[in-house]
Write an enzyme that holds these catalytic residues in place. Structure first.
Site, mmCIF file in Angstrom:
data_model
loop_
_atom_site.group_PDB
_atom_site.id
_atom_site.type_symbol
_atom_site.label_atom_id
_atom_site.label_comp_id
_atom_site.label_asym_id
_atom_site.label_seq_id
_atom_site.Cartn_x
_atom_site.Cartn_y
_atom_site.Cartn_z
ATOM 1 N N HIS A 187 0.847 -1.210 0.000
ATOM 2 C CA HIS A 187 0.000 0.000 0.000
ATOM 3 C C HIS A 187 0.871 1.246 0.000
ATOM 4 C CE1 HIS A 187 0.717 -0.506 4.293
ATOM 5 N NE2 HIS A 187 0.152 0.648 4.582
ATOM 6 N N HIS A 213 1.418 3.934 1.877
ATOM 7 C CA HIS A 213 1.976 4.689 3.007
ATOM 8 C C HIS A 213 3.508 4.726 2.944
ATOM 9 C CE1 HIS A 213 -1.914 4.123 5.553
ATOM 10 N NE2 HIS A 213 -1.960 5.193 4.781
ATOM 11 N N ASP A 268 5.802 4.549 5.126
ATOM 12 C CA ASP A 268 6.569 3.554 5.890
ATOM 13 C C ASP A 268 6.574 2.185 5.197
ATOM 14 O OD1 ASP A 268 3.755 3.450 6.746
ATOM 15 O OD2 ASP A 268 4.429 1.972 8.220
ATOM 16 N N HIS A 269 6.008 2.126 3.972
ATOM 17 C CA HIS A 269 6.059 0.891 3.168
ATOM 18 C C HIS A 269 6.729 1.106 1.810
ATOM 19 C CE1 HIS A 269 3.528 -1.382 6.011
ATOM 20 N NE2 HIS A 269 3.221 -0.151 6.366
ATOM 21 N N HIS A 323 -7.662 -0.666 5.648
ATOM 22 C CA HIS A 323 -6.605 0.235 6.153
ATOM 23 C C HIS A 323 -6.435 1.390 5.165
ATOM 24 C CE1 HIS A 323 -2.881 1.489 8.073
ATOM 25 N NE2 HIS A 323 -2.220 1.323 6.951
ATOM 26 N N ASP A 355 -0.415 -3.948 6.074
ATOM 27 C CA ASP A 355 -1.089 -3.424 7.258
ATOM 28 C C ASP A 355 -2.550 -3.862 7.295
ATOM 29 O OD1 ASP A 355 1.293 -2.223 7.874
ATOM 30 O OD2 ASP A 355 0.577 -0.161 7.708
ATOM 31 N N HIS A 371 4.358 -4.838 10.431
ATOM 32 C CA HIS A 371 4.794 -4.165 11.665
ATOM 33 C C HIS A 371 4.973 -5.142 12.815
ATOM 34 C CE1 HIS A 371 4.259 0.145 10.602
ATOM 35 N NE2 HIS A 371 3.335 -0.322 9.766
HETATM 36 FE FE FE Z 1 2.458 0.778 8.111
HETATM 37 ZN ZN ZN Z 2 -0.102 1.668 6.527
#
Ligand code: FE
Ligand code: ZN
Length: 241
Positions: free
Chosen positions: A56, A58, A60-61, A114, A133, A171
């Site tokens: 996805h 975001h 942090d990915h 999400h 996520d 995560h």
């Molecule tokens: Fe994340």
């Molecule tokens: Zn995420």
């Protein structure tokens, strides 16, 4: 001839996953958000990278995608629905699409909830699920863009996968997820055993994932919710926990 997955800890509590096909040497990385440790892990594994898989949009990915692509010349796979807000895609995928991984393949599962365009990758040959996520050990992703009904339906698809599937999530949230899970399901013996195992692993500085889908089905309250309304109440309670 099957795919193995190795986690690469990045950022605060994210996991990227290095996938390798032993038969062909084909190598892929899932969610390479931080280029330095990702490139180091790929170099340590032989310096080959064929594919980057994105769950996805975001940061942090996906944040390290272009740097990792430039270093190894890998192709990038992500959701067609989110192509406008992902790094440039070489293969834009949707529900049921297949992504070649050397002699094996990944099947795309759309899992909105999400984010609208979230996808998971199921790799039958290796019994792996890259759950981003969507599904965490003892938890699930927050409903940032989707509804509880959408996430409940997404998790229902994952529940139907083979029970031996290894859940490779995005995560390390398991210890805090366990605290919430025990608060809503205190008498669940499988959950209590898993919470104790998680406590010991974290005390030793070790990851708690991947986990078996069978164990998540027994202990994860979000997979045990009977219906969308029950799931919605659980998710709302977790957000305030
Ligand atoms: Fe994340
Ligand atoms: Zn995420």
């Amino acid at each position: 001839m099957s795919i193995t997955a190795t986690l690469v800890p990045i950022l605060q509590d994210n996991y990227a996953w290095l996938l390798r096909d032993s038969a062909s040497g084909f190598t892929a990385i899932v969610d390479p958000a931080d280029p330095a440790p990702i490139i180091a892990a790929i170099e340590a594994a032989g310096g080959r990278l064929d594919l980057i898989l994105l769950t996805h949009h975001h940061a942090d990915h996906v944040a390290g995608t272009d740097a990792v692509r430039a270093r190894f010349g890998a192709k990038v796979v992500g959701a067609a629905a989110d192509a406008h807000r992902l790094p440039r895609l070489d293969q834009a995928v949707a529900e049921g699409d297949r992504v070649a991984l050397g002699t094996a393949e990944a099947v795309v599962i759309e899992t909105p909830g999400h984010t609208r365009g979230q996808i998971n990758f199921h790799i039958p040959d290796g019994a792996l699920l890259l759950s981003g996520d969507t599904l965490f050990s003892l938890g699930c992703g927050r409903l940032i863009e989707g509804t509880a009904a959408e996430m409940f339906a997404s998790l229902a698809k994952l529940k139907a996968l083979p029970a031996e599937t290894l859940v490779c999530c995005g995560h390390e949230y398991t210890e805090s997820n366990a605290r919430f899970a025990l608060s809503v399901d205190p008498d669940n013996a499988a959950l209590r055993a898993r919470a104790e195992q998680v406590r010991a692993l974290r005390a030793a500085g070790k990851p708690t994932v991947p986990s078996r889908l069978a164990d998540e089905l027994a202990a994860n309250p979000f997979l045990r919710a009977p219906d969308a309304a029950g799931f919605a109440a659980l998710r709302a309670a977790k957000d305030k926990f």
